[in-house]
Design a protein around this motif. Sequence first.
Motif, PDB file in Angstrom:
ATOM      1  N   PHE A 262       0.872  -1.173   0.000  1.00 36.37           N
ATOM      2  CA  PHE A 262       0.000   0.000   0.000  1.00 36.37           C
ATOM      3  C   PHE A 262       0.909   1.224   0.000  1.00 36.37           C
ATOM      4  N   VAL A 263       0.858   2.036  -1.078  1.00 35.63           N
ATOM      5  CA  VAL A 263       1.770   3.173  -1.236  1.00 35.63           C
ATOM      6  C   VAL A 263       0.951   4.446  -1.372  1.00 35.63           C
ATOM      7  N   THR A 264       1.250   5.433  -0.530  1.00 40.08           N
ATOM      8  CA  THR A 264       0.531   6.708  -0.537  1.00 40.08           C
ATOM      9  C   THR A 264       1.526   7.853  -0.333  1.00 40.08           C
ATOM     10  N   VAL A 265       0.986   9.071  -0.360  1.00 41.36           N
ATOM     11  CA  VAL A 265       1.753  10.263  -0.002  1.00 41.36           C
ATOM     12  C   VAL A 265       1.140  10.828   1.274  1.00 41.36           C
ATOM     13  N   SER A 266       1.979  11.031   2.298  1.00 43.98           N
ATOM     14  CA  SER A 266       1.477  11.522   3.584  1.00 43.98           C
ATOM     15  C   SER A 266       1.269  13.026   3.559  1.00 43.98           C
ATOM     16  N   HIS A 307       5.971  -3.938  13.588  1.00 44.88           N
ATOM     17  CA  HIS A 307       5.195  -4.517  14.678  1.00 44.88           C
ATOM     18  C   HIS A 307       5.288  -6.040  14.616  1.00 44.88           C
ATOM     19  N   PRO A 308       5.283  -6.715  15.782  1.00 49.92           N
ATOM     20  CA  PRO A 308       5.398  -8.175  15.779  1.00 49.92           C
ATOM     21  C   PRO A 308       4.333  -8.910  14.969  1.00 49.92           C
ATOM     22  N   ASN A 309       3.187  -8.266  14.675  1.00 46.95           N
ATOM     23  CA  ASN A 309       2.163  -8.945  13.872  1.00 46.95           C
ATOM     24  C   ASN A 309       2.517  -8.979  12.381  1.00 46.95           C
ATOM     25  N   GLY A 310       3.699  -8.458  12.023  1.00 49.26           N
ATOM     26  CA  GLY A 310       4.145  -8.466  10.635  1.00 49.26           C
ATOM     27  C   GLY A 310       3.892  -7.178   9.885  1.00 49.26           C
ATOM     28  N   SER A 311       3.232  -6.214  10.519  1.00 43.58           N
ATOM     29  CA  SER A 311       2.990  -4.924   9.863  1.00 43.58           C
ATOM     30  C   SER A 311       4.272  -4.094   9.848  1.00 43.58           C
ATOM     31  N   TRP A 312       4.440  -3.318   8.783  1.00 43.71           N
ATOM     32  CA  TRP A 312       5.548  -2.368   8.749  1.00 43.71           C
ATOM     33  C   TRP A 312       5.161  -1.174   7.879  1.00 43.71           C
ATOM     34  N   ALA A 313       5.875  -0.065   8.095  1.00 44.24           N
ATOM     35  CA  ALA A 313       5.643   1.143   7.298  1.00 44.24           C
ATOM     36  C   ALA A 313       6.954   1.906   7.178  1.00 44.24           C
ATOM     37  N   ARG A 314       7.095   2.603   6.067  1.00 43.67           N
ATOM     38  CA  ARG A 314       8.271   3.454   5.852  1.00 43.67           C
ATOM     39  C   ARG A 314       7.846   4.724   5.148  1.00 43.67           C
ATOM     40  N   VAL A 325       4.913   7.035   1.397  1.00 41.77           N
ATOM     41  CA  VAL A 325       4.750   6.055   2.469  1.00 41.77           C
ATOM     42  C   VAL A 325       4.471   4.678   1.870  1.00 41.77           C
ATOM     43  N   HIS A 326       5.268   3.695   2.280  1.00 44.97           N
ATOM     44  CA  HIS A 326       5.060   2.298   1.923  1.00 44.97           C
ATOM     45  C   HIS A 326       4.591   1.560   3.175  1.00 44.97           C
ATOM     46  N   GLN A 327       3.525   0.749   3.028  1.00 47.49           N
ATOM     47  CA  GLN A 327       2.997   0.002   4.166  1.00 47.49           C
ATOM     48  C   GLN A 327       2.622  -1.411   3.741  1.00 47.49           C
ATOM     49  N   SER A 328       2.811  -2.356   4.671  1.00 45.78           N
ATOM     50  CA  SER A 328       2.409  -3.738   4.446  1.00 45.78           C
ATOM     51  C   SER A 328       1.976  -4.362   5.758  1.00 45.78           C
ATOM     52  N   GLY A 329       1.219  -5.452   5.646  1.00 49.23           N
ATOM     53  CA  GLY A 329       0.800  -6.166   6.833  1.00 49.23           C
ATOM     54  C   GLY A 329      -0.632  -5.881   7.212  1.00 49.23           C
ATOM     55  N   PRO A 330      -1.096  -6.519   8.295  1.00 49.34           N
ATOM     56  CA  PRO A 330      -2.511  -6.409   8.669  1.00 49.34           C
ATOM     57  C   PRO A 330      -2.928  -5.034   9.166  1.00 49.34           C
ATOM     58  N   ARG A 331      -1.975  -4.185   9.584  1.00 48.80           N
ATOM     59  CA  ARG A 331      -2.358  -2.855  10.072  1.00 48.80           C
ATOM     60  C   ARG A 331      -1.475  -1.805   9.413  1.00 48.80           C
ATOM     61  N   HIS A 332      -2.081  -0.725   8.950  1.00 43.96           N
ATOM     62  CA  HIS A 332      -1.331   0.352   8.320  1.00 43.96           C
ATOM     63  C   HIS A 332      -0.802   1.289   9.413  1.00 43.96           C
ATOM     64  N   LEU A 333       0.434   1.069   9.800  1.00 37.66           N
ATOM     65  CA  LEU A 333       0.991   1.748  10.972  1.00 37.66           C
ATOM     66  C   LEU A 333       1.150   3.246  10.748  1.00 37.66           C
ATOM     67  N   TRP A 334       1.530   3.647   9.533  1.00 40.60           N
ATOM     68  CA  TRP A 334       1.715   5.084   9.315  1.00 40.60           C
ATOM     69  C   TRP A 334       0.372   5.815   9.336  1.00 40.60           C
ATOM     70  N   ASP A 335      -0.692   5.145   8.932  1.00 42.97           N
ATOM     71  CA  ASP A 335      -2.023   5.756   9.015  1.00 42.97           C
ATOM     72  C   ASP A 335      -2.392   6.016  10.480  1.00 42.97           C
ATOM     73  N   VAL A 336      -2.057   5.071  11.364  1.00 43.89           N
ATOM     74  CA  VAL A 336      -2.315   5.278  12.792  1.00 43.89           C
ATOM     75  C   VAL A 336      -1.546   6.499  13.285  1.00 43.89           C
ATOM     76  N   LEU A 337      -0.272   6.594  12.883  1.00 43.08           N
ATOM     77  CA  LEU A 337       0.552   7.737  13.288  1.00 43.08           C
ATOM     78  C   LEU A 337      -0.036   9.047  12.774  1.00 43.08           C
ATOM     79  N   ASP A 338      -0.449   9.076  11.517  1.00 45.25           N
ATOM     80  CA  ASP A 338      -1.015  10.304  10.956  1.00 45.25           C
ATOM     81  C   ASP A 338      -2.349  10.663  11.612  1.00 45.25           C
ATOM     82  N   ASP A 339      -3.140   9.680  12.010  1.00 45.60           N
ATOM     83  CA  ASP A 339      -4.391   9.975  12.726  1.00 45.60           C
ATOM     84  C   ASP A 339      -4.096  10.640  14.072  1.00 45.60           C
TER      85      ASP A 339
END
Length: 376
Positions: A262-266, A307-314, A325-339
């Motif tokens: 999942f690739v976006t612009v923050s 995150h230990p569940n396999g999620s990552w973001a850069r 922003v590049h994200q993978s895994g069950p949770r979009h970690l950078w989206d949580v940070l931006d929220d």
Amino acid sequence: MPVNWKPHAAALADRVTPTGSRWHSPVAALARHLFVPRWWAGDDGWALRAGADDEEGWLAAAYADDSLVTRVGAAHADQARPGDRPAGRPTSSATLPSLLVRMFQHARLGDGHTLLDVGTGSGYGTGLACLRLGERQVSSVDVDPYLTEAAGQRLDQAGLRPQLHTLDASGELPGHYDRIVATVGIRPVPTSWLTALKPGGRLVTTIAGTTLVVTADKQDDGTARGRVEWDRAGFMHARHSTDYHALPDGLIEAARTEKGEFVTVSRYPVVDVDQAWDLSSMLGIEVPGIVYGYEEEAEQRTAWLAHPNGSWARAASQADGPPVVHQSGPRHLWDVLDDIRSYWLRHGELPVRGAHVLITPDGRTRLARGTWRATL
């Protein structure tokens, strides 16, 4: 020839305690270098430092207001050989003295109080408590048998003999106490801590993965109520075994280098989460167990989360441009940070610091401020 440590300890006491503090005398009277004969320096990977090899450097390090890492992964500096280069996360240290003093001040220790010190570590903080309260009033626990053994020997050298116990502090505790002070991060507060805390007693701890200091007083109904202090502190997570659980193989390398699913612009700049304490604390509440890193090279800034569940973001950006922003895994970690950052902009602050705290006997820790709620 004896080490001339007393002027160094007196100067340290002047630096880390306010005028008139009852903690000045303990800091000035305790030989901190005894508790850190060897340690790991982490300027470029972990390298062993031995006090006996450089007495001047030993005294400078031991009586600075700094934490000294004594254990990395399962490798304790006491047991290391020259040239050893351990890999992994720090798992024990001699905490910086000013932070120990602040944690004890939050506990409002008084003459006659009994104290449980959770996280013996080097034993230096236990020694300070003994000098303040008396050794018979102090107990300390650590999960690591080598740490409690070595701390006991060094405390004995200093003429102090508190009760030391080797056990997992998330389980049953060996007594009842007026005060419990933890110099390890926990989440949530173990139910055994409320059982061991006397009515009217005070608990001081930090929430693992955050810089949040919690103080709570035990009520007649068995709960503990208090607040998240405006102070900040960071401690290693409480361990339940030899080392921390490792992240899945390759996860950090993936976060640092791979193309995301999942690739976006923050809408926000790249941020070094580790240095943004309130932001990292909110992220630690929302996504417990998260690990993060940050790199700068020329005009490129890159931050990653895993995150230990396999999620990552850069997230990476050039100069002041918007980050990709590049994200993978069950949770979009950078989206949580931006929220979290959006909440900060809307409300002018993050709600977690200063929040009310309720700790219930069934093991829940509830945080509340305004309309914001979180349960650990």
